[in-house]
Design a protein around this motif. Structure first.
Motif, PDB file in Angstrom:
ATOM      1  N   ARG A 138       0.460  -1.154   0.349  1.00  0.00           N
ATOM      2  CA  ARG A 138      -0.061   0.040   0.277  1.00  0.00           C
ATOM      3  C   ARG A 138       1.149   1.497   0.253  1.00  0.00           C
ATOM      4  NH1 ARG A 138      -3.553   1.997   4.874  1.00  0.00           N
ATOM      5  NH2 ARG A 138      -2.332   1.121   5.608  1.00  0.00           N
TER       6      ARG A 138
ATOM      7  N   ALA B  28      -0.764   6.306   5.505  1.00  0.00           N
ATOM      8  CA  ALA B  28      -0.121   4.132   5.088  1.00  0.00           C
ATOM      9  C   ALA B  28       1.025   4.106   6.264  1.00  0.00           C
ATOM     10  CB  ALA B  28      -0.739   3.987   3.873  1.00  0.00           C
TER      11      ALA B  28
ATOM     12  N   TRP C 253      -9.989   1.271   0.010  1.00  0.00           N
ATOM     13  CA  TRP C 253      -8.368   1.500  -0.984  1.00  0.00           C
ATOM     14  C   TRP C 253      -7.718   0.079  -1.395  1.00  0.00           C
ATOM     15  CZ3 TRP C 253      -3.340  -0.497  -1.230  1.00  0.00           C
ATOM     16  CH2 TRP C 253      -2.572   0.189  -2.490  1.00  0.00           C
ATOM     17  N   PHE C 254      -7.769  -0.665  -1.178  1.00  0.00           N
ATOM     18  CA  PHE C 254      -7.592  -2.443  -0.954  1.00  0.00           C
ATOM     19  C   PHE C 254      -8.006  -3.211  -2.373  1.00  0.00           C
ATOM     20  CE2 PHE C 254      -5.065  -2.178   2.733  1.00  0.00           C
ATOM     21  CZ  PHE C 254      -4.058  -2.791   2.460  1.00  0.00           C
TER      22      PHE C 254
END
Lengths: 775, 775
Positions: free
Chosen positions: A643, A682, A726-727
């Protein structure tokens, strides 16, 4: 009266249908058309007498509900009879009806065929679609609440610790355990008892000053200073002391931090050896109370553009300190409103009309009688949301004159002839080296915020373990921490506090171990990232703790409110979190070659270009559903790293794209700020994961390691779940994996629930320091 | 000295390379190997003189950086010369070098070939990979900060309103505009000036009591009462007044709400006509200050299990009120600690040892001399995080005797012979009807929380519009609201406050229009859902506002802190948000056939089964990427509805699965609590969207409608973006759509930025009521 409500006085037929009558009129169970259908069914039952059928159908007229007294009699009749029925609470509606019928009075001329009736009742129950045994359990067990002594409800049930709490505490305390315990012993003293909330600001400030003196007398303030100033030059010890003090009182922590960390630290880090020998001994004993006067009203985050000037007067060999405009005063300066005698003032250094940038000067602001020095105007910054035990103030300077030697001169000197000399050629670099004085403070503030978070979380976990509310039908009420919703509120934050503790201790030790002159940029970036994460974690944890304790958390004596109010500014001071995060992101973009605060960071453009050329060699190796992976530390690490890396590269590409089209770099950075903030978060979450995992791996005791491993896995999966948008968006895993993660988080919460009280106990906060009436 | 730093004294060759020397040593731009490469390149330049080459290569030795004075001279030389170069800030490094060379002194014996030098310099620049013109702009424009009067920096730039602010305010105010303005006029009076923060709790409480009296004298308190008590029976007017008062001071709002909404409301809604006529006139004038004594120390959310008893003494025809255990006292009761004379006490009604459930009784607690009545013990609940102008207290009852007629008897009477009579047969239903007294309070509390949120957001938006910090290289500093990061913090919350306003006004009017005896369950569910959403929105908005104003937001006089502290408990009282959300979800599951508070909701199991059989006929009609859709209200509505429906059906399936396997319904509900909370949030967000969209569609003015449409679209897309994890996980749209939504949110923020100040101005909060020193 009791006779009229006994089943003994009812016909067997009526008694057998009683549970259905209850259901028919119990609130919300049946709609009128269903009551009607029940009535029709009863009308068709040949085994009921005409009289019974008539009465029952009258009672089941949707247009004419029974009156409250009748309804109450049914309920009482069922309950009284149930006392004589073995396992009444295990019955279905039909079974209960049959049992009630056997207790009902014998009637003339009616054959009550039990098997037939039983079958008919079962059919009625099936038609209703009700799960009968739960209805029955609720019905037969609902009695008046016991009115006797209910103290047992509140009693703490002693659960044997599921792990070695002392051993865990040793792991958490790390190499500074002895110092932490020593500071705790000091703070438990009566002298540190907290005041009434109405003490008033001036008195509270004096009390906090007294506490600070107390710590200074014990040598706690001077820990980071050289031996001639009473210390051991150990900044790691100083940060550990600050972290520990923050459990007790954040006003004290900030007063302590201003005096010894900021004021003392500026002299210790920016001063020459002579200056350190001259001033630090009196700073360490608090005989010279001082300030760190950097922020101005119109320039907080943008320090480079401070407007206070220090102009060399060659005739008198003095610096002349000037506030150029009434709105350019120094603002929020701790120790300024009441106690400070001297201030490290950050000002634009000017010689012969030329500016050399921001430098630090020692400026006396009050004399021995506590009167402001000539030309110094001091005002109070006023009452605040919290930290009212700290005397924040404002400073204006008008023709304030100090000797040329009062420039803190480790990194810049001005000679008698007015020549400016510095070992660092670049003004920009010099500026950032000077700002390096803030790094220790940022680590300390992050640690203090985590301490405040832990206090709130410990109170909420222990309260939730004991506080009961609601429960299963007819059963006891349940501890609120047994609810998934409550576990989700608190336990992931407990896990995050664990992770932050390991990350911040690691950072403090790395910082303390830095040789003089070493490149501190990586440490600075890590401090900025963790300061933002820890202070927002503090705000969130105390908010959740307040809400999780309900009204009790709103009470002052819970100490959640004061900790929330005091710690709120931690997200702003020592670097606004958003500004820090943007700096972190830029630092990552520049490969750590750019220093922080350089918002006009044109210099990094070329690195951005380099980065933008990176291609990911592999496509989506993490996407496959594989629930075995959910506890795999390597998988967690890969997700966190992927990420961060991907956010970094895509940010670089977006910047390059804009600048290739001729956009100004400033505008380009503004346009992708949301991306940069995501990158910084992150980065911080990945850092904390790495340090947490390293701490797990370094744990020798197998059982403690397995407990820590669970907590670390909760940290990882919960943070991944929070950002699953997001993933998923990036295709790094599929929806099925996201769902599996959520399920696994719930399972982990279930496993950790019995350990929750021990997990917070292992933080080792003494009761007198926690000082909450909720535990 | 200025001579030595003039380019006129340099050779043309040296002057031409000066910008490169600056770049070489400017912090962070080049690494040593690159400086080395630059030196090698310069050594190869035939057009430079030997002397120049020697000097320049000496200055480019990575092992021996130039001293600060030398470096400073370069910078000064470039800047001084730049003043004579037209458009210097538009040049590349090479172009600037050529210009500097032309200003440098003529040297003997050297032919300075401009085209050759120019080409060579361009090659050097290209090799460095630097975007030259930005470096140059930063270099030539960086001068000492102006030290003159900088007031213009802080001056509010008057931007003409981009829309008709008054017209927008009329839309927001709706049909209650006149009343809102009237209350605002009252609150602007000096009598309502807020006190010093150190006033102390007892004095502050008396001040708030005085304010409440002032409003009562103006007839504001009695608005919802019948005409014989000074009102018009208009609960909608009462809620609008509460919402308006909440802009001024939440202590006043709560004191007002306790007296007229809870205490008065309990009599108005639970009392008989005779009771209303007896008590309400004095309640409305505040001649009879009273309390709403429901919550106990050990039973807050779980009202059904309250332990206070009211037992009929047949001999004296009295109710005997008893607190069964010292920990079962009434807790947090507003008006109890200092001012209340009477309390509506909720207690288990007992006749002849039989319990009839929770009922409401009028119990005198203080006599005319303010002494506690016999058997009543009163204590102060103590200092709190906020709302210290409200006298929350504790009540214990020991053999307290009140006449039989003091049972509030609209829904339950006890006759002289002890017979219990009620028009509602089911005890459970009666209980929920009685709890219906809380519904108006919940709508009011939700509205008050939104008012507090608006105050914080207005202050933060106006501050952000004016406060400048950082800026492009060499340019002016920029208003912080021009940063995307700042817009993201505040503007979606502004949009949410708009949506909540329309939703809450709609709900209040529906509630006010309900005929007596109508089914209020849908209204109750909507009130619960919006109360949770609005109060969390208040907490979040004030937190963001505080942080967005930095240290200034921490100052008491910003009034952000006090509003945050006072409103914090809004997420807890009038129904804990989590408990309310679980009730909302259960209500949805039961198709609104189950009333709230029924946690042991076995009755809904069959509806759950029905729901679980529903299949979605269509697969994923929303997934296609179609950016035209991003502004399509139908698409927003479909997403909100689809999410709610799908969460509902899947929750039902998960419950059914567990119960089919024999799990107790209580345990099954606990296991899916996270799912239920998500459902409740999705429900509330959908409700608000629907009401917001309806308000947009109902707006006649085309321009105002287009502005509102943008705000509503921001509301929709931002909330969808926040929960994109769920939409992606369920495959309702793809990653590309998620990214398009984020981009569109950013674009909307950019469009709305110039309207931001007007959008908050349209809320119509008078300056004296906002009372923040930041605006």
């Amino acid at each position: 009266m009791s006779d009229s409500t006994s089943v003994a006085n009812l016909s067997r037929g009526t008694a057998s249908v009683l549970p259905f009558l209850y259901v028919a009129w119990a609130d919300g169970l049946l709609v009128p058309s269903e009551i009607d259908a029940l009535r029709e069914r009863i009308e068709a039952q040949a085994w009921l007498s005409n009289a019974d059928r008539e009465q029952l159908t009258a009672w089941l007229d949707p247009q004419r509900p029974p009156d409250a007294t009748t309804y109450f009699r049914w309920v009482r009749a069922i309950r009284q009879a149930s006392a004589h029925i073995p396992d009444a609470d295990q019955k279905t509606l039909a079974e209960l009806g049959v049992e009630l019928a056997t207790l009902a009075g014998e009637e003339e001329g009616i054959t009550f065929s039990t098997p037939e009736a039983h079958r008919a009742l079962e059919e009625m129950e099936a038609a209703l679609g009700i799960v009968g045994h739960e209805v029955v359990r609720d019905l037969v067990e609902r009695t008046l609440p016991p009115s006797g002594d209910g103290a047992a409800v509140e009693a703490v049930v002693a659960i044997p610790p599921a792990f070695d709490v002392d051993g865990m505490q040793r792991i958490i305390d790390g190499p500074r355990a002895e110092l932490r315990r020593r500071v705790f012993r000091l703070l438990r003293d009566d002298a540190f008892r907290r005041p009434d909330p109405h003490i008033g600001d001036p008195a509270y400030r004096n009390m906090v000053l007294g506490w600070t003196k107390h710590l200074a007398e014990q040598g706690i303030g001077a820990l980071a200073f050289p031996d001639y100033a009473g210390g051991t030059g150990d900044i790691g010890a100083f940060i550990a002391a600050f972290e520990t003090i923050s459990f007790h009182d954040l006003d004290l922590a900030i007063k302590f931090g201003v005096q010894f960390g900021l004021f003392g630290g500026s002299i210790n880090q920016l001063g020459s050896e002579a200056q350190k020998r001259e001033y630090l001994p009196a700073v360490g004993t608090l005989d010279l109370p001082g300030c760190f006067a950097m922020t101005e009203r119109r320039h907080g985050s943008n320090v480079r553009e401070l407007r206070t000037t220090a102009t060399l007067d060659r005739d008198t060999d003095e610096w002349v300190i000037e506030t150029p405009h009434k709105l350019d005063h120094k603002e929020w300066i701790g120790n300024a409103a009441q106690h400070g005698r001297m201030a490290t003032v950050f000002a634009q250094l000017v010689i012969d009309g030329e500016g050399f940038g921001v430098h630090a000067f020692l400026v006396p602001i009050r004399d021995e009688r506590d009167e402001p020095m000539p030309g110094v105007r001091i005002a109070d910054s006023g009452h605040k949301m919290g930290l009212n035990g700290v005397d924040n103030g404002r400073l204006w300077f008008t023709d304030v004159r100090i000797p040329r030697e009062n420039l803190l001169s480790r990194f810049a000197q001005v000679e008698a002839d007015g020549t400016y000399v510095s070992p660092i050629p670049s003004a920009s670099k010099r500026f950032f080296v000077m700002l390096g004085t803030l790094v220790g403070g940022r680590i300390a503030v992050a640690s203090g915020a985590n301490s405040a978070a832990k206090c709130g979380l410990e109170v909420a976990v222990r309260y939730g373990d004991r506080r009961k509310q609601f429960g299963p039908a007819g059963g006891d009420e349940v501890a609120i921490l047994d609810y998934l919703s409550h576990q989700r509120r608190l336990l992931p934050l407990v896990a995050t506090s664990y992770g932050l503790t390991f990350a911040l201790h690691d950072l403090a030790e790395k910082f303390a171990a830095m040789p003089p002159g070493a490149d501190t940029r990586e440490i600075e970036a890590e401090a900025a990232a963790l300061k933002a994460m820890a202070s927002w974690h503090g705000t969130r944890s105390l908010q959740e703790a307040r809400e999780a304790c309900g009204g009790e958390g709103f009470r002052w004596t819970s100490r959640i409110a004061s900790r929330k109010a005091d710690s709120d500014i931690f997200t702003t001071f020592e670097g606004d979190n958003t500004v820090l995060q943007l700096q972190v992101a830029k630092g990552l973009l520049a490969g750590y070659r750019e220093e922080f605060e350089n918002l006009n960071a044109w210099g990094m453009l070329r690195y951005v270009r380099d980065l933008a050329d990176v291609r990911f060699g592999e496509i989506n190796p993490l996407a496959r559903r594989d629930s075995g992976r959910l506890h795999d530390a390597g998988w967690h690490a890969a997700l966190f790293e992927r990420r961060e890396r991907q956010l970094l590269v895509t940010a670089a590409r977006r910047l390059k794209h804009r600048m290739d089209q001729g956009m100004d770099s400033f505008d380009a950075f503004v346009e992708v700020q949301d991306h940069l903030l995501t990158l910084a978060s992150a980065h911080a979450e990945r850092l904390v994961y790495d340090r947490f995992r390293a701490a797990v791996n370094a744990t020798e005791d197998e059982h403690l390691r397995s407990v820590l491993d669970l907590v670390c896995t909760l940290y990882a999966l919960w943070h991944i779940e929070q950002d699953r948008g997001w993933f998923l968006e990036q295709g790094l895993f599929e929806g099925t994996v996201a769902k599996a993660i959520r399920t696994e988080v719930n399972a982990l919460l279930h496993r950790l629930r019995p350990l929750a009280v021990d997990l917070v106990a292992a933080w080792g906060i003494p009761e007198e320091v926690l000082a909450s009436d909720l535990v």
